[in-house]
Structure formats: C-alpha cells, structure tokens
Design a protein around this motif. Structure first.
Motif, PDB file in Angstrom:
ATOM      1  N   ASP A 263      10.808  -0.456 -10.648  1.00  0.00           N
ATOM      2  CA  ASP A 263      11.077   0.901 -10.171  1.00  0.00           C
ATOM      3  C   ASP A 263      11.642   1.727 -11.318  1.00  0.00           C
ATOM      4  O   ASP A 263      12.725   1.438 -11.822  1.00  0.00           O
ATOM      5  CB  ASP A 263      12.076   0.838  -9.006  1.00  0.00           C
ATOM      6  N   LYS A 264      10.891   2.733 -11.761  1.00  0.00           N
ATOM      7  CA  LYS A 264      11.389   3.588 -12.831  1.00  0.00           C
ATOM      8  C   LYS A 264      10.913   5.019 -12.616  1.00  0.00           C
ATOM      9  O   LYS A 264       9.854   5.264 -12.032  1.00  0.00           O
ATOM     10  CB  LYS A 264      10.934   3.078 -14.192  1.00  0.00           C
ATOM     11  N   THR A 265      11.721   5.947 -13.078  1.00  0.00           N
ATOM     12  CA  THR A 265      11.411   7.374 -12.990  1.00  0.00           C
ATOM     13  C   THR A 265      11.284   7.927 -14.399  1.00  0.00           C
ATOM     14  O   THR A 265      12.166   7.694 -15.234  1.00  0.00           O
ATOM     15  CB  THR A 265      12.508   8.123 -12.221  1.00  0.00           C
ATOM     16  N   VAL A 266      10.193   8.633 -14.657  1.00  0.00           N
ATOM     17  CA  VAL A 266       9.924   9.167 -15.990  1.00  0.00           C
ATOM     18  C   VAL A 266       9.671  10.664 -15.915  1.00  0.00           C
ATOM     19  O   VAL A 266       9.349  11.208 -14.847  1.00  0.00           O
ATOM     20  CB  VAL A 266       8.694   8.470 -16.631  1.00  0.00           C
ATOM     21  N   GLU A 267       9.856  11.327 -17.044  1.00  0.00           N
ATOM     22  CA  GLU A 267       9.532  12.751 -17.114  1.00  0.00           C
ATOM     23  C   GLU A 267       8.027  12.934 -16.953  1.00  0.00           C
ATOM     24  O   GLU A 267       7.222  12.193 -17.524  1.00  0.00           O
ATOM     25  CB  GLU A 267       9.989  13.340 -18.442  1.00  0.00           C
ATOM     26  N   ARG A 268       7.657  13.920 -16.169  1.00  0.00           N
ATOM     27  CA  ARG A 268       6.254  14.129 -15.833  1.00  0.00           C
ATOM     28  C   ARG A 268       5.422  14.481 -17.071  1.00  0.00           C
ATOM     29  O   ARG A 268       4.256  14.070 -17.167  1.00  0.00           O
ATOM     30  CB  ARG A 268       6.147  15.237 -14.785  1.00  0.00           C
TER      31      ARG A 268
ATOM     32  N   GLY B  74      10.629  17.792 -12.301  1.00  0.00           N
ATOM     33  CA  GLY B  74       9.775  17.481 -13.435  1.00  0.00           C
ATOM     34  C   GLY B  74       9.690  15.999 -13.729  1.00  0.00           C
ATOM     35  O   GLY B  74       9.485  15.603 -14.882  1.00  0.00           O
ATOM     36  N   VAL B  75       9.836  15.158 -12.695  1.00  0.00           N
ATOM     37  CA  VAL B  75       9.790  13.712 -12.889  1.00  0.00           C
ATOM     38  C   VAL B  75       8.800  13.106 -11.907  1.00  0.00           C
ATOM     39  O   VAL B  75       8.382  13.745 -10.936  1.00  0.00           O
ATOM     40  CB  VAL B  75      11.183  13.069 -12.678  1.00  0.00           C
ATOM     41  N   VAL B  76       8.434  11.861 -12.170  1.00  0.00           N
ATOM     42  CA  VAL B  76       7.570  11.105 -11.274  1.00  0.00           C
ATOM     43  C   VAL B  76       8.127   9.694 -11.182  1.00  0.00           C
ATOM     44  O   VAL B  76       8.536   9.110 -12.186  1.00  0.00           O
ATOM     45  CB  VAL B  76       6.101  11.094 -11.756  1.00  0.00           C
ATOM     46  N   ASN B  77       8.189   9.168  -9.968  1.00  0.00           N
ATOM     47  CA  ASN B  77       8.707   7.821  -9.742  1.00  0.00           C
ATOM     48  C   ASN B  77       7.543   6.838  -9.721  1.00  0.00           C
ATOM     49  O   ASN B  77       6.629   6.966  -8.918  1.00  0.00           O
ATOM     50  CB  ASN B  77       9.484   7.767  -8.425  1.00  0.00           C
ATOM     51  N   LYS B  78       7.580   5.864 -10.618  1.00  0.00           N
ATOM     52  CA  LYS B  78       6.528   4.862 -10.725  1.00  0.00           C
ATOM     53  C   LYS B  78       7.035   3.524 -10.195  1.00  0.00           C
ATOM     54  O   LYS B  78       8.018   2.983 -10.699  1.00  0.00           O
ATOM     55  CB  LYS B  78       6.079   4.709 -12.182  1.00  0.00           C
TER      56      LYS B  78
ATOM     57  N   ASP C 276       0.824  -1.212   0.000  1.00  0.00           N
ATOM     58  CA  ASP C 276       0.000   0.000   0.000  1.00  0.00           C
ATOM     59  C   ASP C 276       0.859   1.265   0.000  1.00  0.00           C
ATOM     60  O   ASP C 276       0.527   2.253  -0.677  1.00  0.00           O
ATOM     61  CB  ASP C 276      -0.926   0.005   1.217  1.00  0.00           C
ATOM     62  N   ILE C 277       1.951   1.249   0.745  1.00  0.00           N
ATOM     63  CA  ILE C 277       2.812   2.435   0.809  1.00  0.00           C
ATOM     64  C   ILE C 277       3.508   2.652  -0.533  1.00  0.00           C
ATOM     65  O   ILE C 277       3.613   3.791  -1.012  1.00  0.00           O
ATOM     66  CB  ILE C 277       3.830   2.294   1.957  1.00  0.00           C
ATOM     67  N   GLN C 278       3.979   1.572  -1.149  1.00  0.00           N
ATOM     68  CA  GLN C 278       4.602   1.721  -2.468  1.00  0.00           C
ATOM     69  C   GLN C 278       3.601   2.264  -3.485  1.00  0.00           C
ATOM     70  O   GLN C 278       3.936   3.115  -4.320  1.00  0.00           O
ATOM     71  CB  GLN C 278       5.140   0.361  -2.938  1.00  0.00           C
ATOM     72  N   ALA C 279       2.344   1.779  -3.421  1.00  0.00           N
ATOM     73  CA  ALA C 279       1.328   2.250  -4.366  1.00  0.00           C
ATOM     74  C   ALA C 279       0.988   3.719  -4.131  1.00  0.00           C
ATOM     75  O   ALA C 279       0.846   4.503  -5.077  1.00  0.00           O
ATOM     76  CB  ALA C 279       0.072   1.388  -4.246  1.00  0.00           C
ATOM     77  N   ALA C 280       0.845   4.114  -2.847  1.00  0.00           N
ATOM     78  CA  ALA C 280       0.540   5.515  -2.541  1.00  0.00           C
ATOM     79  C   ALA C 280       1.675   6.429  -2.989  1.00  0.00           C
ATOM     80  O   ALA C 280       1.446   7.531  -3.500  1.00  0.00           O
ATOM     81  CB  ALA C 280       0.280   5.670  -1.041  1.00  0.00           C
ATOM     82  N   TRP C 281       2.909   5.964  -2.815  1.00  0.00           N
ATOM     83  CA  TRP C 281       4.064   6.746  -3.274  1.00  0.00           C
ATOM     84  C   TRP C 281       4.025   6.904  -4.793  1.00  0.00           C
ATOM     85  O   TRP C 281       4.231   8.003  -5.320  1.00  0.00           O
ATOM     86  CB  TRP C 281       5.346   6.058  -2.832  1.00  0.00           C
ATOM     87  N   SER C 282       3.780   5.814  -5.505  1.00  0.00           N
ATOM     88  CA  SER C 282       3.760   5.859  -6.959  1.00  0.00           C
ATOM     89  C   SER C 282       2.652   6.779  -7.472  1.00  0.00           C
ATOM     90  O   SER C 282       2.824   7.473  -8.479  1.00  0.00           O
ATOM     91  CB  SER C 282       3.579   4.445  -7.514  1.00  0.00           C
ATOM     92  N   ASN C 283       1.524   6.807  -6.767  1.00  0.00           N
ATOM     93  CA  ASN C 283       0.398   7.677  -7.152  1.00  0.00           C
ATOM     94  C   ASN C 283       0.527   9.090  -6.603  1.00  0.00           C
ATOM     95  O   ASN C 283      -0.358   9.919  -6.836  1.00  0.00           O
ATOM     96  CB  ASN C 283      -0.914   7.063  -6.670  1.00  0.00           C
ATOM     97  N   GLU C 284       1.594   9.344  -5.850  1.00  0.00           N
ATOM     98  CA  GLU C 284       1.809  10.640  -5.207  1.00  0.00           C
ATOM     99  C   GLU C 284       0.606  11.040  -4.353  1.00  0.00           C
ATOM    100  O   GLU C 284       0.196  12.198  -4.308  1.00  0.00           O
ATOM    101  CB  GLU C 284       2.119  11.718  -6.248  1.00  0.00           C
ATOM    102  N   ASP C 285       0.054  10.060  -3.667  1.00  0.00           N
ATOM    103  CA  ASP C 285      -1.127  10.252  -2.830  1.00  0.00           C
ATOM    104  C   ASP C 285      -0.671  10.600  -1.410  1.00  0.00           C
ATOM    105  O   ASP C 285      -0.487   9.730  -0.547  1.00  0.00           O
ATOM    106  CB  ASP C 285      -1.975   8.974  -2.828  1.00  0.00           C
ATOM    107  N   VAL C 286      -0.480  11.888  -1.154  1.00  0.00           N
ATOM    108  CA  VAL C 286       0.039  12.343   0.128  1.00  0.00           C
ATOM    109  C   VAL C 286      -0.933  12.017   1.259  1.00  0.00           C
ATOM    110  O   VAL C 286      -0.523  11.616   2.357  1.00  0.00           O
ATOM    111  CB  VAL C 286       0.333  13.862   0.079  1.00  0.00           C
TER     112      VAL C 286
END
Length: 314
Positions: free
Chosen positions: A271-276, A234-238, A198-208
């Motif tokens: 684990d990957k980081t992409v441009e937003r 300008g990136v997001v970690n998925k 759940d924590i990994q999913a919330a992080w990936s969704n940027e659900d503060v």
C-alpha cells in the motif's frame, strides 16, 4: 507585542500537539475504505458482529453509514455522510472543536487573544486532555445507547457451536465457529476472496465503473468521494499484491430478499501513495503489510455478492 508573541507561541504549541494526529489520519486514508468503518449491515448495522479467531477483538462502530437506528430494510441511498478531520468520529468532536474555536475567536475580537482564558503550556495541555476525555466518554455512552436501542432482528436465531466451515483458501482458509441461519457455501467463500482482490485492484486503478459493479451504491459513493479527494491532493493510492491469509465467517442472515454475510479478513498488501505527476512516494512503501478488517457482503436473488460494509478491527 507581548500579546502577539504569546499568541504565536500558543498556536505553535497547539500545532505541535495536533501534527501527530494529522499524520496518523493521513496514513490511514490510503487503502480502499481509507481506514474508515463505512457502509451498512441492514438491521444489524448498529450491532457488533461476533468475534472470530481472525478478529478476536470487536469491530469499530461505523464512521460513515446511511442507515439510521430503527432501520427496517426499506430505506434507500442518499448522499454519504460528510467526512473530514472533525467529522471523522462523528458530530460531537466537530461540535466541541467548533465551540472552542468560536470561543477563541470571540476572545480575539474582544482583545483577550485566542487563548486568553489559558495560562501557559500546562493549561493548554490540560484543556486538550479534558477534551479528549469528554469525547471518549461521550462516544462510549453513545455506542452503549445505540446497542441498547437497536431492535432485534426478527429472523435471528442462536447458532449452535461446534461446526466449522472451510473453503481451503488462503492460510487456513475461511473458518467459522457457528452454523448461521443462512448457509454459506464454498462457492460463496470463493466469491468473497475474489471480491477482496478485485475491489483493491479497481481502487488502485481508480476504476469507478468497476467499483460500482462490485459494491453497493452506498459503498461506491464513499469510494468515489475518496478518489476525488486523492485527485484534489494530486496523489494516487496504489495497492498491489493483495493476498488473503485467513478468513472467518462471523455471521450470515437474510432480511426479506437480501442475503448478508459478515466475514473477518486478514490479508497482506503493498500500500503506497504517490504523487500523480511525478510518481514521488508520499505515504506507505513497497514492503507488504498485514491488515485485519471485517467485511460485510450482500446479494439479491439472481445477483452476485457485493461489498456492503467495511469495519476496522479494534
């Protein structure tokens, strides 16, 4: 002109030496927690958790924690400790870096050049090696001093060997070689595994908001700041496909009305980081990778478990 040419060569040499380190730091700042050891373990924050079959090596000391030596369980949460490259391992590295930078700037002001005290590549490399050696020895001494002065927890008792806990989850499930003072039940192990995903999913969704429910205020503040830094870049970690492979109970105890449980977790994830904006891959990839970390959970009477700390396995 000769002085400027020498200065440019020296700066290029230093940048070439520093670039691999910058790339390593950038790659570590991906999944939840950013590769840091962050959070608090109550009065045991400065005591290393026991090793387990999942994490037979030691856990890294905390890079980010609000707990001070001599913590008695009553301190609150304030602003998290500062991060950044020079603060990553503590204040000593930043102080050394600032000192050498200051000395170089003074050299420039007085006409000696940024590296006026150095002569060629050998001197620069020797200085870098000396700095690394000093920082390594200083951190070892500080870690030893913290362990030596850490007050013993009054309620801690040696745990007898020979008993094992199993939840039947993951590859081999959760296991423990010790019987802790605080009994951890199968439902608790299920909660730990659920929190991992759940924590990994919330992080990936940027659900503060979700992160604030699943973690302590201290850990939530670190995650929020890390997400803000990703937004600034300008990136997001998925993070996806999180799967627990093995988990061991390291220790469990009670302080006042707060329960703590520290478990070693080995899990796989993509684990990957992409441009937003464009979605272009910046770091990581689609291949699953395995990670071993030590997570500490805490709970109060009548409430659910929350993530209280993450430590990296050495």
């Amino acid at each position: 002109m000769q002085r400027k040419s020498g200065l440019l060569k020296a700066m290029a040499m230093v940048l070439s030496l520093a670039l691999p380190t910058v790339l390593v730091v950038s790659a570590a700042d991906a999944r939840v927690g950013g590769g840091f050891s962050s959070g608090s373990r109550g009065s045991r924050t400065f005591s290393a958790p026991p090793s387990t079959s999942t994490a037979p090596s030691t856990a890294s000391p905390f890079n980010r924690t609000l707990t001070q030596p001599g913590y008695n369980g009553s301190s609150g949460f304030n602003s998290p400790a500062r991060g950044g490259f020079f603060n990553r391992g503590g204040g000593m590295l930043g102080g050394l870096a600032a000192g050498f930078l200051g000395a170089g700037l003074l050299g420039m002001l007085f006409g000696g050049g940024l590296f006026s005290g150095l002569s060629g590549f050998g001197s620069i490399l020797g200085l870098v090696l000396q700095i690394l050696l000093i920082v390594f020895l200083a951190r070892m001494a500080m870690a030893w001093w913290q362990r030596r002065n850490q007050p013993a927890y009054a309620g801690a008792t040696p745990a007898p060997d020979g008993q094992t806990f199993r939840s039947g989850m993951g590859f081999g499930g959760f296991g423990g070689a010790n019987t802790p003072p605080l009994e951890i039940l199968p439902a608790d192990y299920e909660a730990f595994e659920r929190l991992l995903g759940d924590i990994q999913a919330a992080w990936s969704n940027e659900d503060v908001g979700r992160l604030r429910l699943l973690t302590t205020p201290e850990m939530a503040s670190y995650f929020e700041r890390d997400l803000e830094q990703n937004q600034a870049r300008g990136v997001v970690n998925k993070v996806s496909a999180t799967k627990l492979l093995q988990g061991d109970l390291a220790e469990a105890w009670r302080e006042g009305d707060t329960d703590y449980a520290t478990v070693a977790l080995r899990f796989s994830l993509v684990d990957k980081t992409v441009e937003r904006v464009t979605g272009r891959l910046v770091e990581g990839g689609d291949q699953p990778q395995q990670v071993t970390e030590i997570w500490t959970f805490s709970r109060h009477p009548g409430s659910s478990w929350q993530l209280s700390a993450i430590q990296q396995a050495n």
